[in-house]
Scaffold this motif. Structure first.
Motif, mmCIF file in Angstrom:
data_model
loop_
_atom_site.group_PDB
_atom_site.id
_atom_site.type_symbol
_atom_site.label_atom_id
_atom_site.label_comp_id
_atom_site.label_asym_id
_atom_site.label_seq_id
_atom_site.Cartn_x
_atom_site.Cartn_y
_atom_site.Cartn_z
ATOM 1 N N GLN A 213 10.223 -16.043 9.053
ATOM 2 C CA GLN A 213 9.345 -16.038 7.701
ATOM 3 C C GLN A 213 7.763 -15.894 8.449
ATOM 4 O O GLN A 213 7.093 -15.435 7.299
ATOM 5 C CB GLN A 213 9.603 -17.590 7.327
ATOM 6 N N ASP A 214 7.589 -16.314 9.448
ATOM 7 C CA ASP A 214 6.052 -16.030 9.736
ATOM 8 C C ASP A 214 5.862 -14.599 9.826
ATOM 9 O O ASP A 214 4.599 -14.188 9.366
ATOM 10 C CB ASP A 214 5.844 -16.682 11.268
ATOM 11 N N ASP A 215 6.782 -13.784 10.220
ATOM 12 C CA ASP A 215 6.635 -12.276 10.225
ATOM 13 C C ASP A 215 6.476 -11.935 8.788
ATOM 14 O O ASP A 215 5.685 -10.941 8.546
ATOM 15 C CB ASP A 215 7.403 -11.540 11.021
ATOM 16 N N LEU A 216 7.419 -12.250 7.856
ATOM 17 C CA LEU A 216 7.288 -11.972 6.682
ATOM 18 C C LEU A 216 6.022 -12.152 5.937
ATOM 19 O O LEU A 216 5.243 -11.311 5.003
ATOM 20 C CB LEU A 216 8.527 -12.938 5.777
ATOM 21 N N LEU A 217 5.369 -13.333 6.127
ATOM 22 C CA LEU A 217 4.285 -13.925 5.607
ATOM 23 C C LEU A 217 3.072 -12.806 6.287
ATOM 24 O O LEU A 217 2.162 -12.358 5.448
ATOM 25 C CB LEU A 217 3.539 -15.324 6.179
ATOM 26 N N ARG A 218 2.962 -12.504 7.535
ATOM 27 C CA ARG A 218 2.228 -11.580 8.095
ATOM 28 C C ARG A 218 2.149 -10.116 7.342
ATOM 29 O O ARG A 218 1.158 -9.642 7.079
ATOM 30 C CB ARG A 218 2.526 -11.425 9.453
ATOM 31 N N LEU A 219 3.252 -9.726 6.972
ATOM 32 C CA LEU A 219 3.541 -8.348 6.214
ATOM 33 C C LEU A 219 3.020 -8.679 4.897
ATOM 34 O O LEU A 219 2.002 -7.684 4.245
ATOM 35 C CB LEU A 219 4.899 -7.975 6.297
ATOM 36 N N ASP A 220 3.091 -9.551 4.398
ATOM 37 C CA ASP A 220 2.556 -10.032 2.966
ATOM 38 C C ASP A 220 1.156 -9.957 2.761
ATOM 39 O O ASP A 220 0.502 -9.336 2.065
ATOM 40 C CB ASP A 220 3.202 -11.165 2.441
ATOM 41 N N VAL A 221 0.538 -10.484 4.052
ATOM 42 C CA VAL A 221 -0.827 -10.721 4.187
ATOM 43 C C VAL A 221 -1.633 -9.243 4.375
ATOM 44 O O VAL A 221 -2.677 -8.986 4.181
ATOM 45 C CB VAL A 221 -1.247 -11.668 5.443
ATOM 46 N N ILE A 222 -0.720 -8.673 5.150
ATOM 47 C CA ILE A 222 -1.383 -6.991 5.556
ATOM 48 C C ILE A 222 -1.330 -6.269 3.910
ATOM 49 O O ILE A 222 -2.399 -5.756 3.746
ATOM 50 C CB ILE A 222 -0.101 -6.444 6.414
ATOM 51 N N THR A 223 -0.227 -6.336 3.357
ATOM 52 C CA THR A 223 -0.541 -5.711 1.958
ATOM 53 C C THR A 223 -1.446 -6.322 1.048
ATOM 54 O O THR A 223 -2.000 -5.593 0.326
ATOM 55 C CB THR A 223 0.853 -5.813 1.236
ATOM 56 N N LEU A 224 -1.698 -7.632 1.024
ATOM 57 C CA LEU A 224 -2.736 -8.332 0.471
ATOM 58 C C LEU A 224 -3.937 -7.840 0.750
ATOM 59 O O LEU A 224 -5.026 -7.623 0.111
ATOM 60 C CB LEU A 224 -2.763 -9.939 0.677
ATOM 61 N N MET A 225 -4.393 -7.667 2.150
ATOM 62 C CA MET A 225 -5.609 -7.185 2.587
ATOM 63 C C MET A 225 -5.959 -5.734 2.493
ATOM 64 O O MET A 225 -7.145 -5.344 2.501
ATOM 65 C CB MET A 225 -5.840 -7.651 4.171
ATOM 66 N N ILE A 226 -4.898 -5.099 2.429
ATOM 67 C CA ILE A 226 -5.280 -3.520 2.032
ATOM 68 C C ILE A 226 -5.443 -3.407 0.566
ATOM 69 O O ILE A 226 -6.444 -2.855 0.454
ATOM 70 C CB ILE A 226 -3.754 -2.790 2.425
ATOM 71 N N CYS B 250 -3.920 0.639 7.256
ATOM 72 C CA CYS B 250 -3.788 -0.442 8.020
ATOM 73 C C CYS B 250 -4.524 -0.169 9.185
ATOM 74 O O CYS B 250 -5.429 -1.204 9.694
ATOM 75 C CB CYS B 250 -2.315 -0.867 8.458
ATOM 76 N N ASN B 251 -4.370 0.986 9.963
ATOM 77 C CA ASN B 251 -5.042 1.106 10.985
ATOM 78 C C ASN B 251 -6.626 1.453 10.833
ATOM 79 O O ASN B 251 -7.453 1.435 11.741
ATOM 80 C CB ASN B 251 -4.588 2.209 11.799
ATOM 81 N N ALA B 252 -6.902 1.692 9.851
ATOM 82 C CA ALA B 252 -8.191 1.937 9.411
ATOM 83 C C ALA B 252 -9.094 0.598 9.014
ATOM 84 O O ALA B 252 -10.171 0.882 8.856
ATOM 85 C CB ALA B 252 -8.367 3.238 8.139
ATOM 86 N N ASN B 253 -8.359 -0.324 8.813
ATOM 87 C CA ASN B 253 -8.693 -1.556 8.499
ATOM 88 C C ASN B 253 -9.279 -2.324 9.889
ATOM 89 O O ASN B 253 -8.431 -3.124 10.470
ATOM 90 C CB ASN B 253 -8.101 -2.447 7.448
ATOM 91 N N SER C 259 4.303 -2.405 15.306
ATOM 92 C CA SER C 259 3.036 -3.095 15.374
ATOM 93 C C SER C 259 3.008 -3.434 17.034
ATOM 94 O O SER C 259 3.520 -4.336 17.473
ATOM 95 C CB SER C 259 3.063 -4.284 14.619
ATOM 96 N N ALA C 260 1.742 -2.789 17.591
ATOM 97 C CA ALA C 260 1.613 -3.130 19.067
ATOM 98 C C ALA C 260 -0.133 -2.989 19.234
ATOM 99 O O ALA C 260 -0.459 -1.888 18.689
ATOM 100 C CB ALA C 260 2.324 -2.204 19.960
ATOM 101 N N GLU C 261 -0.673 -3.906 19.691
ATOM 102 C CA GLU C 261 -1.933 -4.229 20.053
ATOM 103 C C GLU C 261 -2.833 -3.612 18.792
ATOM 104 O O GLU C 261 -3.828 -2.895 18.750
ATOM 105 C CB GLU C 261 -2.043 -2.924 21.200
ATOM 106 N N GLY C 262 -2.679 -4.171 17.724
ATOM 107 C CA GLY C 262 -3.463 -4.098 16.509
ATOM 108 C C GLY C 262 -3.076 -2.578 15.796
ATOM 109 O O GLY C 262 -3.661 -2.449 14.867
ATOM 110 N N GLN C 263 -2.276 -1.865 16.329
ATOM 111 C CA GLN C 263 -2.128 -0.435 15.644
ATOM 112 C C GLN C 263 -0.761 -0.573 15.095
ATOM 113 O O GLN C 263 0.186 -0.839 15.714
ATOM 114 C CB GLN C 263 -2.127 0.710 16.867
ATOM 115 N N LEU C 264 -0.481 0.059 14.147
ATOM 116 C CA LEU C 264 1.052 0.395 13.604
ATOM 117 C C LEU C 264 1.147 1.539 13.502
ATOM 118 O O LEU C 264 0.389 2.591 13.530
ATOM 119 C CB LEU C 264 0.840 -0.178 12.021
ATOM 120 N N SER C 265 2.595 2.167 13.754
ATOM 121 C CA SER C 265 3.007 3.254 13.626
ATOM 122 C C SER C 265 4.199 3.182 12.773
ATOM 123 O O SER C 265 4.754 2.119 12.804
ATOM 124 C CB SER C 265 3.456 3.811 14.983
#
Lengths: 454, 113
Positions: free
Chosen positions: B97-110, B14-17, B46-52
């Protein structure tokens, strides 16, 4: 494993307002008039109350299912666990279309309200503009503020109660016997009364956002009480304003007439404003929830992949536009033919069948997953849920077989059978082919059109 | 691969994308991940675009995800879209649900296309 405290949760007030708000569509005014026509006028309030009492028992079923699987995918999950994937998908697709019915029916009401208020502009033009603006706002990721959505339900139900009480208090005394007169089509009146509560259960998909599992059941019960009270009073006021039930058929804006009777021009315009905000919240809530549902089905490869495409603001744009177009076409057809009762009958029929289905689901899930935690259990299991299920099958039959034209053709039944057949054919034959075709070595379930904006 | 390792790899991808980093720049969230069969608890921040990510419980979370460990591993390693176990009732979520959708999109984009 214990539930952990979350930083952001929704309050009980939101459960009440969401349940009441999603049920309180503008078309409910016309549904109340339809109930009054069926029962012969003054006992409409009783038919609405009986429908509400039956719905409370269904709410108990929904509460058990909700506690068992608190999920935004609600009916999809429950039917999949309780029945099987194919039945679940067919039922979910038909159920989701009731959202489009309600949007189209509300559009019809909105068109007639504006036509009555501003005759120089064709009513349907307002529908195209308001539906278009709502879709555009959604595409841009602008949500109607929660406070507006929260407030509208309470304003609508409060206004309706106050204005109705004013009309009843100033009108002639009604003979008590007429308030309890049960005509030959009283049961059909109850069946149509179900429509007034349709959508109360659409608060279920928010289950994940409440900390307390009891918030949804409590919210649904409180909302049902408020709806029954407000529309029961409105039914009495309608009977007062239209003493002859046959004259009801010509009124497509009963709420404006009742408002005018209570407060003169101020009441007229106030009710026009309330109808507008109610229709807008129906459009908004319906499009948001239905487009997310379509997105989720497309992501699991049950619908075309392109419907899972998101725009730069993470909105399922194709699903949203497709649903808006469908609602608009249906609204135009209803406006042209004035067959809004078709949508009311079809909506009441489909929802009644879904309510009956919840009985099957709680029985099946108690057998299949007896040890899964149930924070809430349905009233009087198994006798009461079974009785309620059978009653709703009867009410569905009553609503769907109600003639919608002078020729006596039950178009609602034909419409719903056609819809169910289409969904079943897709699930049985179209979907397996689609899933075989989309099998790839790496997962590929959707697309994001372009880089999301920061 | 253990769930903790899967999460670390997910975070690194995620951080490399750059698209994801841009998308998540204003998305500050704490996500708790609970494996219901093993009792293991992890977190993603998730903070400032970076995940840990890490093991153990953190106080307070915006989103909580519960499923069997193998389901979680399949989701975060891209073998399964989150929507599949979610619509099956095998993945339970608590939060917006917005946060859930965001996680779904992250997996989709990876792992998407």
């Amino acid at each position: 494993m214990a539930q952990r405290a979350l930083t952001k949760v929704l309050p009980l007030r939101t459960a009440v307002s969401t349940s009441a708000g999603l049920a309180s569509a503008a078309v409910n005014f016309l549904a109340t008039v339809d109930v009054a026509m069926y029962v012969g006028g003054r006992s409409a309030w009783l038919a609405i109350l009986v429908a509400g009492a039956l719905i409370v028992l269904t709410a108990s079923n929904f509460s058990e299912l909700n506690g068992l699987f608190p999920s935004a995918a609600a009916i999809r999950v429950w039917t999949r666990r309780g029945l099987n994937d194919r039945l679940s998908l067919a039922a979910s697709l038909v159920y989701a279309t009731t959202v489009v019915f309600v949007i189209a029916a509300d559009a019809f009401v909105l068109a007639h309200v504006f036509q009555a208020a501003i005759p120089a502009v064709p009513g349907i033009l307002w529908v195209v503009v308001i539906l278009g603006v709502t879709a555009l706002f959604n595409l841009r990721g602008v949500r109607v503020a929660g406070l507006v959505q929260d407030t509208n339900a309470f304003v609508l139900l409060g206004t309706l109660s106050v204005i109705s009480i004013m009309v009843i208090a100033n009108g002639p005394a009604m003979p008590v016997a007429s308030l309890f007169h049960l005509g030959p089509r009283w049961i059909q009146g109850v069946a149509l009364g179900v429509f007034i509560f349709v959508g109360f259960e659409w608060v279920s998909p928010l289950a994940e956002e409440f900390q307390d599992a009891r918030a949804i059941p409590r919210g649904m019960y409180m909302a049902l009480g408020l709806i029954a009270m407000a529309f029961g009073l409105f039914a009495l006021a309608v009977a007062d304003v239209f003493p002859n039930p046959t004259s009801l058929a010509s009124s497509l804006v009963p709420q404006l007439v009742v408002g005018q009777r209570a407060l003169g021009p101020w009441g007229f315009w106030w009710m026009a404003g309330v109808t507008l905000t109610t229709a807008m919240t129906t459009f908004n809530g319906g499009l948001v929830s239905a487009s997310r549902f379509v997105y989720a089905l497309a992501r699991e490869r049950s619908l075309p992949r392109s419907w899972a495409r998101l725009n730069a603001r993470l909105v399922p744009a194709r699903a949203l536009l497709g649903l808006t177009a469908l609602a608009l076409v249906l609204a135009l057809m209803v406006y042209a033919t004035k067959q809004y009762t078709l949508l009311i009958d079809a909506g009441a029929g489909v929802e009644s069948l879904m309510y009956a289905l919840t009985t099957i689901l709680i029985i099946q899930l108690r057998r299949r997953e007896p040890n899964r935690p149930r924070p809430y259990r349905a009233f009087g299991y198994p006798v009461l849920p079974v009785v309620v299920g059978l009653v709703f099958v009867g009410l569905a039959t009553g609503a769907l077989t109600t003639p919608t034209t002078p020729a006596g053709t039950p178009w609602a039944l034909i419409f719903v059978l056609g819809l169910t057949a289409a969904a079943t054919i897709y699930v049985m034959f179209g979907l397996p082919r689609k899933r075989r075709a989309s099998k790839r070595p790496t997962r590929s379930l959707g697309k994001v059109d372009k880089s999301p904006k920061a | 691969m253990m769930l903790g390792d899967v999460l670390q790899e997910f975070v690194e991808r995620c951080n490399a994308n750059p698209r994801l980093t841009a998308m998540n720049r204003d998305w500050t969230r704490d996500v708790a991940i609970l494996a219901t069969d093993t009792g293991e608890i992890f977190w993603i921040q998730s903070a400032e675009g970076q995940l840990s990510a890490g093991a153990g419980a953190k106080s307070g979370a915006d989103l909580e995800i519960r499923a069997d460990g193998d389901v979680l591993a399949a989701i975060f390693s891209g073998q399964m879209a989150p929507t599949e176990p979610y619509n099956q009732g095998d993945l339970l979520v608590h939060g917006s649900q917005d946060d859930l959708l965001r996680l779904d999109v992250i997996t989709l984009m990876i792992w998407g296309e």
